[in-house]
Design a protein around this motif. Structure first.
Motif, PDB file in Angstrom:
ATOM      1  N   ARG A  71     -21.691 -24.299  13.320  1.00 50.02           N
ATOM      2  CA  ARG A  71     -22.686 -25.039  13.110  1.00 50.02           C
ATOM      3  C   ARG A  71     -23.717 -24.455  11.990  1.00 50.02           C
ATOM      4  O   ARG A  71     -24.204 -23.534  12.132  1.00 50.02           O
ATOM      5  N   ILE A  95     -23.976 -35.960  16.277  1.00 46.93           N
ATOM      6  CA  ILE A  95     -23.320 -34.643  16.689  1.00 46.93           C
ATOM      7  C   ILE A  95     -22.715 -34.740  18.173  1.00 46.93           C
ATOM      8  O   ILE A  95     -22.179 -33.930  18.729  1.00 46.93           O
ATOM      9  N   GLU A 100     -34.293 -27.882  15.613  1.00 44.26           N
ATOM     10  CA  GLU A 100     -34.155 -26.691  16.333  1.00 44.26           C
ATOM     11  C   GLU A 100     -34.324 -27.237  17.990  1.00 44.26           C
ATOM     12  O   GLU A 100     -33.640 -26.841  18.781  1.00 44.26           O
ATOM     13  N   LEU A 109     -31.401 -29.355  19.172  1.00 42.54           N
ATOM     14  CA  LEU A 109     -30.011 -28.683  19.394  1.00 42.54           C
ATOM     15  C   LEU A 109     -30.326 -27.803  20.546  1.00 42.54           C
ATOM     16  O   LEU A 109     -29.265 -27.784  21.428  1.00 42.54           O
ATOM     17  N   THR A 110     -31.261 -27.244  20.837  1.00 47.68           N
ATOM     18  CA  THR A 110     -31.858 -26.324  22.117  1.00 47.68           C
ATOM     19  C   THR A 110     -31.543 -27.576  23.270  1.00 47.68           C
ATOM     20  O   THR A 110     -30.936 -26.843  24.216  1.00 47.68           O
ATOM     21  N   LYS A 156     -29.700 -29.890  23.536  1.00 39.44           N
ATOM     22  CA  LYS A 156     -28.171 -29.942  23.795  1.00 39.44           C
ATOM     23  C   LYS A 156     -27.460 -28.718  24.157  1.00 39.44           C
ATOM     24  O   LYS A 156     -26.120 -28.772  24.128  1.00 39.44           O
ATOM     25  N   LEU A 208     -27.413 -26.094  22.049  1.00 46.26           N
ATOM     26  CA  LEU A 208     -26.443 -25.655  20.863  1.00 46.26           C
ATOM     27  C   LEU A 208     -27.632 -24.726  19.864  1.00 46.26           C
ATOM     28  O   LEU A 208     -28.654 -25.083  20.038  1.00 46.26           O
ATOM     29  N   LYS A 209     -26.971 -23.959  19.044  1.00 45.35           N
ATOM     30  CA  LYS A 209     -27.687 -23.307  18.190  1.00 45.35           C
ATOM     31  C   LYS A 209     -27.145 -23.226  16.556  1.00 45.35           C
ATOM     32  O   LYS A 209     -25.704 -23.499  16.622  1.00 45.35           O
ATOM     33  N   LEU A 210     -27.738 -22.902  15.643  1.00 46.01           N
ATOM     34  CA  LEU A 210     -27.161 -22.676  14.489  1.00 46.01           C
ATOM     35  C   LEU A 210     -26.569 -21.582  14.432  1.00 46.01           C
ATOM     36  O   LEU A 210     -26.839 -20.434  14.837  1.00 46.01           O
TER      37      LEU A 210
END
Length: 197
Positions: free
Chosen positions: A2, A72, A97, A100-101, A103, A105-107
């Motif tokens: 990601r 996404i 951020e 994503l958190t 979900k 997920l992280k970069l």
């Protein structure tokens, strides 16, 4: 994998995103493309975005975050994505951020394209001429005046993202004015170093 591809308009983010898609099977998430698709489809978000985009301005954060969040979740984004042209502000970066958190997920990395902005205008004029010569419609934002305005907006808003992502240990830079293959190689080296691949 990601990623965020960060840099002013015309820096080569779209070209490199396409190469990442081909090489790693991830999806390119260009908010511009997603918004243009919504405009073409005549969706509610598309109608709202059209007036704003035609004026060379940025659409609201809520609209863009909503489009990204939905996108996404689609099956083809499970292997990862490269965000191109988003986030553009600290508020968007915070919202991304948080989303994503939520979900889980992280970069993996933020790749910043360093460029000579005076040469970028020439690059955009050339892109518009090539698009026109190919018989394709020229993007409204490939007009030098609109482009200059977008560069000013980038400098005013988006430049603040570099320190934001540097503090999180995610920022890596490439020379966006280098030949395309060299930029691709530099990105590959970053991905290897960050273990994103």
């Amino acid at each position: 994998m990601r990623l965020i591809l960060l840099g002013p308009p015309g820096a080569g983010k779209g070209t490199q995103a396409q190469r990442l898609v081909e090489r790693h099977g991830i999806v390119q998430l260009s908010t511009g493309d997603m918004l243009r698709a919504a405009v073409a489809a005549g969706t509610e978000i598309g109608k709202k975005a059209k007036a704003v985009m035609d004026a060379g301005q940025l659409v609201s954060d809520d609209i863009v975050i909503g489009i990204v969040a939905d996108r996404i979740d689609e099956p083809d984004a499970k292997r990862g994505f490269a965000l191109d042209g988003f986030p553009r502000t600290i508020a968007q970066a915070d919202a991304l951020e948080k989303m994503l958190t939520e979900k889980g997920l992280k970069l993996d990395a933020v790749i910043e394209f360093k460029v000579d902005e005076t040469k970028l205008v020439d690059r955009i004029v050339k892109r518009a001429k090539e698009t026109e010569a190919a018989g394709l419609p020229v993007r409204k934002d490939d007009n030098p005046e609109v482009f200059a305005k977008r560069l000013q907006e980038f400098a005013a808003l988006t430049a603040a993202l570099s320190p934001f992502y540097r503090e999180r240990g995610l920022l890596h830079t490439v020379d966006g004015m280098a030949p395309v293959d060299e930029v691709t190689d530099a990105i590959a080296a970053i991905l290897k170093e960050t273990a994103a691949v």
